[in-house]
Design an enzyme around this catalytic site. Structure first.
Site, PDB file in Angstrom:
ATOM      1  N   LYS A 169       6.455  -5.477   6.565  1.00 52.48           N
ATOM      2  CA  LYS A 169       7.672  -5.196   6.955  1.00 52.48           C
ATOM      3  C   LYS A 169       8.101  -5.650   8.103  1.00 52.48           C
ATOM      4  O   LYS A 169       8.017  -4.740   9.095  1.00 52.48           O
ATOM      5  CB  LYS A 169       8.189  -3.704   6.735  1.00 52.48           C
ATOM      6  CG  LYS A 169       8.437  -3.394   5.161  1.00 52.48           C
ATOM      7  CD  LYS A 169       8.589  -2.079   4.896  1.00 52.48           C
ATOM      8  CE  LYS A 169       8.722  -1.657   3.507  1.00 52.48           C
ATOM      9  NZ  LYS A 169       8.944  -0.078   3.075  1.00 52.48           N
ATOM     10  N   LYS A 201       2.107  -3.312  -7.279  1.00 54.13           N
ATOM     11  CA  LYS A 201       3.166  -2.313  -7.275  1.00 54.13           C
ATOM     12  C   LYS A 201       3.950  -2.069  -8.435  1.00 54.13           C
ATOM     13  O   LYS A 201       3.502  -2.476  -9.511  1.00 54.13           O
ATOM     14  CB  LYS A 201       4.144  -2.750  -6.074  1.00 54.13           C
ATOM     15  CG  LYS A 201       3.548  -2.965  -4.689  1.00 54.13           C
ATOM     16  CD  LYS A 201       4.676  -3.635  -3.900  1.00 54.13           C
ATOM     17  CE  LYS A 201       5.756  -2.387  -3.261  1.00 54.13           C
ATOM     18  NZ  LYS A 201       5.216  -1.512  -2.553  1.00 54.13           N
ATOM     19  N   GLU A 230      -0.749   0.700  -6.413  1.00 53.41           N
ATOM     20  CA  GLU A 230       0.182   1.644  -6.264  1.00 53.41           C
ATOM     21  C   GLU A 230       0.088   2.285  -7.520  1.00 53.41           C
ATOM     22  O   GLU A 230       0.479   1.901  -8.637  1.00 53.41           O
ATOM     23  CB  GLU A 230       1.415   1.057  -5.786  1.00 53.41           C
ATOM     24  CG  GLU A 230       2.468   1.948  -5.574  1.00 53.41           C
ATOM     25  CD  GLU A 230       3.917   1.371  -5.224  1.00 53.41           C
ATOM     26  OE1 GLU A 230       4.156   0.988  -4.012  1.00 53.41           O
ATOM     27  OE2 GLU A 230       4.785   1.247  -6.124  1.00 53.41           O
ATOM     28  N   ASP A 251       2.030   6.685  -3.679  1.00 50.24           N
ATOM     29  CA  ASP A 251       3.348   6.300  -3.615  1.00 50.24           C
ATOM     30  C   ASP A 251       4.320   7.668  -3.710  1.00 50.24           C
ATOM     31  O   ASP A 251       4.363   8.073  -4.787  1.00 50.24           O
ATOM     32  CB  ASP A 251       3.820   5.179  -4.160  1.00 50.24           C
ATOM     33  CG  ASP A 251       5.340   4.943  -3.727  1.00 50.24           C
ATOM     34  OD1 ASP A 251       5.551   4.859  -2.377  1.00 50.24           O
ATOM     35  OD2 ASP A 251       6.233   4.587  -4.469  1.00 50.24           O
TER      36      ASP A 251
END
Length: 312
Positions: A169, A201, A230, A251
Site C-alpha cells: 500500500k 489471500k 493468509e 487476518d
C-alpha cells in the site's frame, strides 16, 4: 558523519551506498523534475516550458547562494541521499548554475532530528537551488515521514520480539523509496512486487477452492518462491501448516485466537498479524507470539516530516 558531494558521480555513489538503485532513482527524479518544469527531466533553457520562470526572471544567471535544509518538526530523517542526488542533478544541468557546487549532508540516515536541525547545506547557483527545492523536499519529507511513522511502531514493539512489516500500500511510482524509508525507520519489508513472492489471500482461496489447494498450486508452479498464506481461522492455519506452509498471515483475528494459533503451531511456521492494528494495541498483539505485525499505514497514511529550504 558529514558527506561532501561536489559532482553527480559522488551523489550517485552516495545513493548506491545506502542500497538504493541509482538507475531507478534517476527515473523517479526525472519524472518529478519534469512535473515541475513542464516536461521530462531538466529541459533546455528558455522561457516557459523547461525552466523555473520565476527564478529566471528574478535572479541573475551568475548568482550564487548557500541554502540549508532544516527540520521544522522532530522526527526520523530518511532520504538524505535522494535529496542530495536531486540537488546534484539540477546543479549540474540547469543553465545559469555557474561553477562548482558543494552539497554537505550533516545528518545520518535514521537520525532522530529536532526542530531547527540543519540536515543539508549546499552552495551553488541560486537559480538551480530554487529549481531543485521542491522536488528535493517532496521526496525527503515523504521518506522521512515514513521513517518517522515506522519508528513509532518499532518503539511500541520494543522488547516484544515482533517486527513491524510494510505492505504494497504505497504511492504509485515511489514504492522503492517508501520501502527504503521503512528499513531506515527500523521496520522490515514485505514483498516488493507481485512477482517476487506469493501471498495467498482470501480471494485466491475462494478461486482455488480452499486454502490448501491454493497453497499447493503455488508451490507446484513456483517451488523456489517465498510463499505466505493468509488465514482467518485456526482450522485454516492448522491445515496449511500441515501442508508445508512456513509463513502464515493471521487476518483480523482476536488476541485470544492469535495466541491459540501461535501456541499450537510454534516452531513450525512464522506468523504475521494483520488487520485493524493500532499503535495502542501493538504490544498486546505482539505478546500473542507473532513474529511480524503488518502495517499499511506506515506507507499509505504517514504524514510528511516538515523540512524546509532556507537561503542563508
Amino acid at each position: 558523519m558529514t558527506v561532501r558531494i561536489t559532482d553527480l558521480a559522488q551523489a550517485e555513489a552516495y545513493v548506491a551506498s545506502v542500497g538504493l538503485d541509482v538507475s531507478a532513482l534517476a527515473v523517479i527524479v526525472a519524472e518529478a523534475l519534469g512535473e515541475d518544469l513542464g516536461g521530462r527531466g531538466v529541459l533546455p533553457t528558455g522561457t516557459g516550458k523547461g525552466v523555473d520562470v520565476t527564478s529566471v526572471a528574478t535572479i541573475a544567471a551568475d548568482a550564487v547562494a548557500t541554502a540549508e535544509l532544516v527540520a521544522r518538526r522532530p522526527g526520523v530523517v530518511a532520504g538524505l541521499p535522494v535529496a542530495a542526488y536531486v540537488l546534484a542533478v539540477v546543479l549540474t544541468s540547469v543553465v545559469g548554475s555557474p561553477g562548482p557546487f558543494v552539497v554537505e549532508v550533516l545528518a545520518d540516515e535514521g537520525d532522530r532530528v529536532e526542530t531547527g536541525d540543519v540536515l543539508v547545506r549546499v552552495d551553488g547557483g541560486t537559480r538551480a537551488l530554487l529549481t531543485a527545492e521542491r522536488v528535493a523536499l517532496n521526496l525527503l519529507t515523504l521518506t522521512s515521514g515514513v521513517a518517522t511513522a515506522t519508528r513509532a511502531w518499532v518503539d511500541a514493539l520494543e522488547g516484544t520480539g515482533a517486527r513491524v512489516r510494510d505492505t504494497r500500500k504505497t504511492t504509485p511510482g515511489l514504492r522503492m523509496l517508501q520501502k527504503y524509508a521503512v528499513r531506515v525507520g527500523g521496520g522490515v519489508n514485505h514483498r516488493l512486487s507481485l512477482a517476487d513472492a506469493a501471498l495467498i489471500k482470501d480471494n485466491h482461496v475462494l478461486a482455488a477452492g480452499g486454502v490448501v489447494p491454493a497453497y499447493e498450486r503455488v508451490v507446484a508452479m513456483f517451488p523456489d518462491l517465498w510463499v505466505q498464506v493468509e488465514v482467518t481461522t485456526p482450522e485454516q492455519a492448522e491445515a496449511v501448516v500441515a501442508a508445508g506452509a512456513t509463513e502464515v498471515l493471521l487476518d483480523n483475528m482476536s488476541l485470544a485466537t492469535m495466541t491459540e494459533v501461535v501456541t499450537s503451531l510454534k516452531g513450525r511456521a512464522r506468523f504475521e498479524a494483520s488487520g485493524g492494528l493500532t499503535l495502542a494495541s501493538a504490544a498486546s498483539v505482539a505478546r500473542t507470539g507473532v513474529d511480524f505485525i503488518a502495517v499499511g499505514a506506515i506507507t499509505h497514511s504517514a504524514p510528511i516530516l516538515d523540512i524546509a529550504m532556507d537561503l542563508v
